[in-house]
Enzyme design. Structure first.
Site, PDB file in Angstrom:
ATOM      1  CG  HIS A  55      -1.909  -1.122   1.222  1.00 20.30           C
ATOM      2  ND1 HIS A  55      -3.102  -1.065   0.526  1.00 20.30           N
ATOM      3  CD2 HIS A  55      -1.869  -2.354   1.787  1.00 20.30           C
ATOM      4  CE1 HIS A  55      -3.769  -2.209   0.686  1.00 20.30           C
ATOM      5  NE2 HIS A  55      -3.034  -3.009   1.444  1.00 20.30           N
ATOM      6  CG  ASN A  87      -6.513   0.164  -0.260  1.00 21.06           C
ATOM      7  OD1 ASN A  87      -5.396   0.218  -0.758  1.00 21.06           O
ATOM      8  ND2 ASN A  87      -6.721  -0.167   0.995  1.00 21.06           N
ATOM      9  CG  ASP A 147      -5.892  -5.769  -0.077  1.00 15.57           C
ATOM     10  OD1 ASP A 147      -6.222  -6.826   0.452  1.00 15.57           O
ATOM     11  OD2 ASP A 147      -5.165  -4.924   0.485  1.00 15.57           O
ATOM     12  CG  HIS A 227      -4.074 -10.606   3.294  1.00 13.86           C
ATOM     13  ND1 HIS A 227      -5.344 -11.084   3.203  1.00 13.86           N
ATOM     14  CD2 HIS A 227      -4.143  -9.292   2.971  1.00 13.86           C
ATOM     15  CE1 HIS A 227      -6.150 -10.100   2.840  1.00 13.86           C
ATOM     16  NE2 HIS A 227      -5.437  -9.008   2.682  1.00 13.86           N
ATOM     17  CG  ASP A 305      -1.562  -6.319   3.802  1.00 11.21           C
ATOM     18  OD1 ASP A 305      -1.767  -5.241   3.196  1.00 11.21           O
ATOM     19  OD2 ASP A 305      -2.429  -6.867   4.509  1.00 11.21           O
TER      20      ASP A 305
HETATM   21 ZN    ZN Z   1      -6.155  -7.158   2.321  1.00 14.44          ZN
END
Ligand code: ZN
Length: 430
Positions: A55, A87, A147, A227, A305
């Site tokens: 991210h 996201n 996600d 994940h 992640d």
């Molecule tokens: Zn996720």
């Protein structure tokens, strides 16, 4: 720049001569002594790491991370390519947004940035995003994911899986049945019972994975499971793979090392939101199953992640705190601790799970290649012999939400090379 005295996947020391961003020669004495030579002093070299799940937070949450700081963090962790999750704000659900993120990655050039496209418009789970336009864009998107949210509508999931077949794409599912996890705060089990926190049952993950494996098989498409966190998920994946279905999966470093009882008792006290993450930390038995699955290939990939959050979003009461942990700068050390020092993986195995396999799933032809003459010089120099205390203040990431603060972990990334050009030398950004 050439590299002297380096051990490929932990083998005997050799030199690597790099020319035009490509490995030109491997052997004793090929680095020469003149000009730009990095003496690796017996460090090991791995193919540059590839993250399927990062991210970067830009656009929209530049207070948490930017493409620049996130890719600097990646380079310090030994990564030469990352997949940036969709996201953001705005959501990366159009060709315009994915191209914006891709261009920022090219501009800063600490590592390659491959944007992940959203599966549904606005991550809202109502209508499919412009998957084809994102695939055709300059960013050449091949991985699509909502996600942070699960594509829980089975019809939409089926359509998405069908759609991406046209351009060899893959749907990466965040497997979380929303109604089973409504208000959930941590793993559902004895610890959540004692603490009085709403439980997040394993079945909420497993039910979606089972359904999506069946859907992927039904339409003959590619599914990747983000994940994976439970022993039951591992069993389902093992079954799906035994059928020959095109299903891959990832596990995070934190799910390979940490357990849910840290929420009750830890060096930083009880109810510390540093341990709040989605999916939640599970039990010791789950950790053991995940390690075994990564070792035997049932789980294909370690993905970070990496989820940066500013202090004010984490240092608050448990129920209000954001979910997620940063991970790029500690991933390789955690994998060494959980997988190498336990004898479950050798360095060739680490290279497969953290470079070759994620590059293959993301269809990145320039990454994850074996270290041999003619391959792009995407390389990570790593010294596994040292042990250091994790100091978040030293992170390149804009955020500091690591669960490893103060822990002593093995190994250190010495240098990272992106197509022959160092992005990190002596552990520092170039
Ligand atoms: Zn996720």
């Amino acid at each position: 720049m050439n590299i002297a005295n380096v051990r490929i996947l932990g083998g005997e020391p050799v030199d690597i001569r790099i020319d035009g961003g490509v490995i030109a020669e491997i052997g004793p004495g090929t680095a020469g002594t003149a000009g730009d030579v990095v003496d690796a002093q017996g460090a090991i070299v791995l193919p540059g790491l590839v993250d399927l799940h990062t991210h970067l937070r830009e656009p929209g949450r530049e207070d948490a991370e930017t493409v620049q700081t996130g890719t600097q963090s990646a380079a310090r962790g030994g990564y030469t390519a990352v997949h940036a999750m969709a996201n953001t704000s705005p959501v990366a659900d159009t060709a315009g947004v994915v191209e914006q993120v891709w261009r920022l990655g090219r501009e800063f050039a600490h590592c390659d940035v491959h944007p992940v496209g959203a599966v549904t418009v606005g991550l809202e789970g109502r209508q499919l995003a412009e998957l084809g336009a994102m695939a055709d864009s300059a960013a050449r998107v091949r991985v699509f994911s909502d996600d942070g949210k699960c594509v829980d509508d089975a019809v939409l999931m089926r359509r998405a899986l069908e759609y991406v077949k046209a351009f060899d794409g893959v749907i990466a599912q965040h497997a979380q049945e929303p109604r089973l996890t409504s208000g959930a705060q941590m793993n559902e089990g004895v610890v959540s019972g004692r603490l009085g926190l709403t439980g997040w049952p394993a079945v909420a993950e497993e039910a979606i994975i089972a359904r999506d494996c069946l859907l992927a098989a039904h339409v003959g498409s590619r599914l990747h499971v983000c994940h994976v966190s439970t022993a039951g998920s591992v069993e389902i994946l093992r079954w799906a793979k035994s059928k020959g279905w095109n299903v891959t999966a990832e596990v995070t470093p934190h799910h390979l090392l940490l357990t849910d009882d840290l929420v009750e008792e830890s060096p930083v006290g009880a109810y510390n939101p540093i341990y709040k993450v989605n999916p939640p930390l599970r039990t010791r038995a789950d950790v053991e199953a995940l390690r075994a699955a990564l070792a035997d290939g049932t789980i294909d990939v370690v993905a970070t992640d990496h989820a940066p959050h500013p202090v004010e979003d984490k240092e608050t009461e448990w129920s209000a705190a954001a979910m997620g942990m940063v991970g790029l700068e500690t991933a390789l050390s955690v994998v060494q601790e959980a997988m190498v020092e336990t004898g479950l993986l050798d360095w060739a195995g680490v290279a497969d799970r953290m470079s070759a396999a994620p590059a293959r799933i993301g269809r990145l032809s320039g990454h994850g290649r074996p270290i041999e003459v003619g391959a792009p010089a995407n390389l990570t120099l790593y010294d596994p012999s040292v042990r250091t205390k994790v100091d978040p203040a030293a992170f390149a990431s804009k955020s500091r939400n690591t669960p490893y603060e103060g822990m002593t972990l093995p190994g250190r990334v010495v240098a990272t090379f992106l197509r022959g050009r160092p992005t990190v030398l002596e552990g520092k950004l170039v």
